[in-house]
Design a protein around this motif. Structure first.
Motif, PDB file in Angstrom:
ATOM      1  N   ASP A 100       0.861  -1.177   0.000  1.00 30.96           N
ATOM      2  CA  ASP A 100       0.000   0.000   0.000  1.00 30.96           C
ATOM      3  C   ASP A 100       0.901   1.231   0.000  1.00 30.96           C
ATOM      4  N   LEU A 101       0.745   2.096  -0.983  1.00 34.52           N
ATOM      5  CA  LEU A 101       1.613   3.265  -1.081  1.00 34.52           C
ATOM      6  C   LEU A 101       1.477   4.191   0.127  1.00 34.52           C
ATOM      7  N   SER A 102       0.329   4.168   0.780  1.00 38.32           N
ATOM      8  CA  SER A 102       0.152   5.027   1.950  1.00 38.32           C
ATOM      9  C   SER A 102       0.904   4.490   3.170  1.00 38.32           C
ATOM     10  N   GLU A 103       1.430   3.269   3.046  1.00 43.33           N
ATOM     11  CA  GLU A 103       2.222   2.667   4.123  1.00 43.33           C
ATOM     12  C   GLU A 103       3.639   2.351   3.653  1.00 43.33           C
ATOM     13  N   LEU A 104       4.060   2.986   2.578  1.00 42.22           N
ATOM     14  CA  LEU A 104       5.345   2.691   1.955  1.00 42.22           C
ATOM     15  C   LEU A 104       6.492   2.873   2.943  1.00 42.22           C
ATOM     16  N   ASP A 105       7.244   1.809   3.164  1.00 39.29           N
ATOM     17  CA  ASP A 105       8.383   1.823   4.082  1.00 39.29           C
ATOM     18  C   ASP A 105       9.355   0.748   3.617  1.00 39.29           C
ATOM     19  N   LEU A 106      10.060   1.030   2.530  1.00 40.78           N
ATOM     20  CA  LEU A 106      10.887   0.009   1.911  1.00 40.78           C
ATOM     21  C   LEU A 106      12.076  -0.425   2.766  1.00 40.78           C
ATOM     22  N   PRO A 107      12.658   0.441   3.605  1.00 47.15           N
ATOM     23  CA  PRO A 107      13.735  -0.061   4.461  1.00 47.15           C
ATOM     24  C   PRO A 107      13.291  -1.215   5.352  1.00 47.15           C
ATOM     25  N   SER A 108      12.022  -1.231   5.764  1.00 52.44           N
ATOM     26  CA  SER A 108      11.545  -2.328   6.606  1.00 52.44           C
ATOM     27  C   SER A 108      11.500  -3.643   5.838  1.00 52.44           C
ATOM     28  N   ALA A 109      11.505  -3.561   4.498  1.00 56.15           N
ATOM     29  CA  ALA A 109      11.545  -4.752   3.655  1.00 56.15           C
ATOM     30  C   ALA A 109      12.971  -5.075   3.215  1.00 56.15           C
ATOM     31  N   GLY A 110      13.938  -4.374   3.810  1.00 58.32           N
ATOM     32  CA  GLY A 110      15.335  -4.624   3.478  1.00 58.32           C
ATOM     33  C   GLY A 110      15.794  -3.987   2.185  1.00 58.32           C
ATOM     34  N   ILE A 111      15.041  -2.985   1.708  1.00 60.71           N
ATOM     35  CA  ILE A 111      15.381  -2.314   0.448  1.00 60.71           C
ATOM     36  C   ILE A 111      15.838  -0.893   0.755  1.00 60.71           C
ATOM     37  N   PRO A 112      17.028  -0.496   0.272  1.00 60.05           N
ATOM     38  CA  PRO A 112      17.487   0.881   0.501  1.00 60.05           C
ATOM     39  C   PRO A 112      16.430   1.889   0.069  1.00 60.05           C
ATOM     40  N   ALA A 113      16.238   2.921   0.886  1.00 59.71           N
ATOM     41  CA  ALA A 113      15.065   3.774   0.729  1.00 59.71           C
ATOM     42  C   ALA A 113      15.199   4.850  -0.330  1.00 59.71           C
ATOM     43  N   ARG A 114      16.393   5.262  -0.685  1.00 59.23           N
ATOM     44  CA  ARG A 114      16.535   6.478  -1.478  1.00 59.23           C
ATOM     45  C   ARG A 114      16.555   6.185  -2.981  1.00 59.23           C
ATOM     46  N   PHE A 115      15.680   6.877  -3.699  1.00 63.50           N
ATOM     47  CA  PHE A 115      15.548   6.667  -5.145  1.00 63.50           C
ATOM     48  C   PHE A 115      15.855   7.951  -5.890  1.00 63.50           C
ATOM     49  N   ASP A 116      16.469   7.794  -7.064  1.00 65.49           N
ATOM     50  CA  ASP A 116      16.763   8.938  -7.922  1.00 65.49           C
ATOM     51  C   ASP A 116      15.489   9.475  -8.556  1.00 65.49           C
ATOM     52  N   VAL A 117      14.582   8.585  -8.890  1.00 67.82           N
ATOM     53  CA  VAL A 117      13.273   8.981  -9.419  1.00 67.82           C
ATOM     54  C   VAL A 117      12.207   8.053  -8.856  1.00 67.82           C
ATOM     55  N   ILE A 118      11.085   8.643  -8.497  1.00 71.00           N
ATOM     56  CA  ILE A 118       9.872   7.876  -8.199  1.00 71.00           C
ATOM     57  C   ILE A 118       8.870   8.233  -9.281  1.00 71.00           C
ATOM     58  N   VAL A 119       8.418   7.236 -10.025  1.00 68.93           N
ATOM     59  CA  VAL A 119       7.437   7.471 -11.073  1.00 68.93           C
ATOM     60  C   VAL A 119       6.106   6.869 -10.658  1.00 68.93           C
ATOM     61  N   CYS A 120       5.059   7.654 -10.827  1.00 68.47           N
ATOM     62  CA  CYS A 120       3.699   7.234 -10.471  1.00 68.47           C
ATOM     63  C   CYS A 120       2.818   7.578 -11.668  1.00 68.47           C
TER      64      CYS A 120
END
Length: 203
Positions: A100-120
């Motif tokens: 759910d994008l409203s609960e997006l927390d990728l570090p908790s899934a072991g994925i580095p959080a910082r992105f160069d681009v977020i496309v929606c």
């Protein structure tokens, strides 16, 4: 959030075959040779090879899959498990996650959080629950790299005006860098029936 708040979940509740129809629709379009990579071309032009890209509301993976094939590191997130299953089958390479994008927390899934681009892309912001829009944009801001940008596109007449969106983006700490009326770089004008907003997290 209830099912009735989220337009996509409401469609599934009303028609359990909706996701399968959507998946087949894009597979058929790809088989006919339709151009499904317009959004991805714009994103690709914004970053060097090997960029970290989040495909937010990725659906069947058409945008993220093209970007991965171009040499970028792609993570895709979508609320619909059927669409994620199709993305994994049709677009191997990226990391596809149900979420759910409203609960997006990728570090908790072991994925580095910082992105160069977020496309929606794909009108995603008009499908989400209205009460979650600002939170989604805040989550996007929190997942941006220092010089990262967010690219969001959606049409008018879908219950979320472009002015309302820009107000929500400002409240979430996102600043417009460039406003377009199409993914192929046509300028945004008052009354345009589509908005592609390129936003930065810079103050």
């Amino acid at each position: 959030m209830t099912t009735q708040d989220n337009l996509w979940l409401r469609k599934i509740a009303e028609d359990p075959g909706h996701s399968r129809w959507y998946i087949q629709r894009f597979r058929d379009m790809a088989a006919r040779g339709a151009d499904l990579a317009g959004e991805a071309r714009l994103i690709d032009a914004m970053v060097p090879r090997g960029a970290r890209i989040l495909d937010a509301g990725c659906g069947t993976g058409r945008v993220g899959g093209h970007l991965a094939a171009a040499g970028h590191h792609v993570v895709g997130v979508d609320l619909d498990p059927e669409l994620i299953a199709a993305a994994r089958a049709d677009q191997p390479g990226p990391t596809w996650l149900v979420g759910d994008l409203s609960e997006l927390d990728l570090p908790s899934a072991g994925i580095p959080a910082r992105f160069d681009v977020i496309v929606c892309a794909g009108n995603v912001m008009t499908f989400v629950a209205p009460s979650s829009r600002q939170e989604i944009l805040r989550r996007f801001r929190a997942h941006l790299a220092e010089r990262g940008r967010v690219a969001i596109g959606f049409g008018a007449g879908r219950g979320y005006t472009h002015d309302e969106f820009l107000t929500d983006a400002a409240a979430a700490g996102l600043t417009p860098e460039l406003l377009l009326s199409t993914w192929d770089l046509r300028p945004f004008t008052p009354g345009a029936d589509f908005l592609v907003a390129l936003l930065t997290g810079a103050a």
